[in-house]
Scaffold this active site. Structure first.
Site, PDB file in Angstrom:
ATOM      1  N   SER A 144       0.831  -1.199   0.000  1.00 29.25           N
ATOM      2  CA  SER A 144       0.000   0.000   0.000  1.00 29.25           C
ATOM      3  C   SER A 144       0.874   1.261   0.000  1.00 29.25           C
ATOM      4  CB  SER A 144      -0.962  -0.045   1.191  1.00 29.25           C
ATOM      5  OG  SER A 144      -1.993   0.892   1.047  1.00 29.25           O
ATOM      6  N   ASP A 182      -9.733  -5.267  -4.156  1.00 31.20           N
ATOM      7  CA  ASP A 182      -9.129  -4.220  -3.338  1.00 31.20           C
ATOM      8  C   ASP A 182      -9.854  -2.900  -3.615  1.00 31.20           C
ATOM      9  OD1 ASP A 182      -7.542  -2.353  -2.052  1.00 31.20           O
ATOM     10  OD2 ASP A 182      -5.652  -3.233  -2.729  1.00 31.20           O
ATOM     11  N   HIS A 187      -7.519  -5.810  -0.089  1.00 28.99           N
ATOM     12  CA  HIS A 187      -6.362  -4.957   0.202  1.00 28.99           C
ATOM     13  C   HIS A 187      -5.422  -5.575   1.231  1.00 28.99           C
ATOM     14  CE1 HIS A 187      -4.075  -1.272   0.183  1.00 28.99           C
ATOM     15  NE2 HIS A 187      -4.190  -1.156   1.497  1.00 28.99           N
TER      16      HIS A 187
END
Length: 211
Positions: free
Chosen positions: A30, A146, A177
């Site tokens: 991320s 995600d 995610h």
């Protein structure tokens, strides 16, 4: 908060007995994936490659807005309270992107209640450009479920790195995610359900490192 710690870890590992300094890899997830090219650029020649798991290509300040719009859409017709929250966030994002943003702007006026210095720093970082200038191997994962880093975020990376034969892109249709598999539209509620990282992703990263 991400860059300095990662660079310190790379330096430590390369000095650690029984660790091959030529075989140190960086894996970012991320925000960590978004900043992985920046980290690699600051330690030239010290990383054997970077793996970028759920890497945004859109600047973080815009991505926050995309995330909140998705969550609002799960309600069907957003309530007046949600609409008000979205309007407030839009105003904060606009200020974070405004030329008038300065270090003295208060954090409460900005997304995530984060200081202006944070957004000013990220404003000068262009992940796709920095990534395209790297020559080390890169691995990208993208989960099909995600909502925080949507599947559409992968295409700009593929375009930016089209001339890089050592860039690997993998998609995992059921993955969210948090790198966990599931079904149906992704929601925050599934984050509280214990699970294991997608086994194929683990195998793919391991194979990429060994290769």
């Amino acid at each position: 908060e991400t860059t300095d710690d990662a660079i310190a870890a790379v330096t430590l590992l390369r000095k650690t007995p029984k660790v091959d300094p030529a075989r140190v890899f960086l894996v970012g997830h991320s925000l960590g994936a978004y900043l992985a090219p920046r980290i690699a650029a600051q330690v030239p020649g010290q990383l054997a490659g970077i793996a970028m798991l759920e890497a945004p290509s859109t600047p973080l300040v815009q991505l926050i807005l995309i995330q909140e719009q998705y969550l609002a859409s799960l309600q069907g017709s957003p309530s007046p309270q949600v609409e008000q929250q979205l309007a407030s966030l839009n105003a904060k994002v606009a200020l974070a992107e405004s030329p008038s943003l300065s270090p003295s702007t208060t954090a409460s006026e900005l997304p995530l209640n984060t200081p202006a210095s944070y957004w000013l720093d990220l404003r000068t970082y262009h992940a796709l450009t920095v990534g395209a200038n790297l020559t080390i191997p890169m691995f990208f994962s993208q989960g099909g479920r995600d909502y925080q880093v949507p599947p559409s975020e992968l295409q700009p990376w593929e375009t930016a790195l089209a001339g890089h034969s050592n860039a690997t892109f993998k998609t995992y249709p059921a993955m969210d995610h948090l790198l966990l598999d599931g079904g149906g539209p992704a929601t925050p509620a599934e984050y509280s359900v214990p699970g294991h990282v997608d086994a194929q992703l683990v195998a793919d990263v391991a194979a990429w490192v060994h290769r």
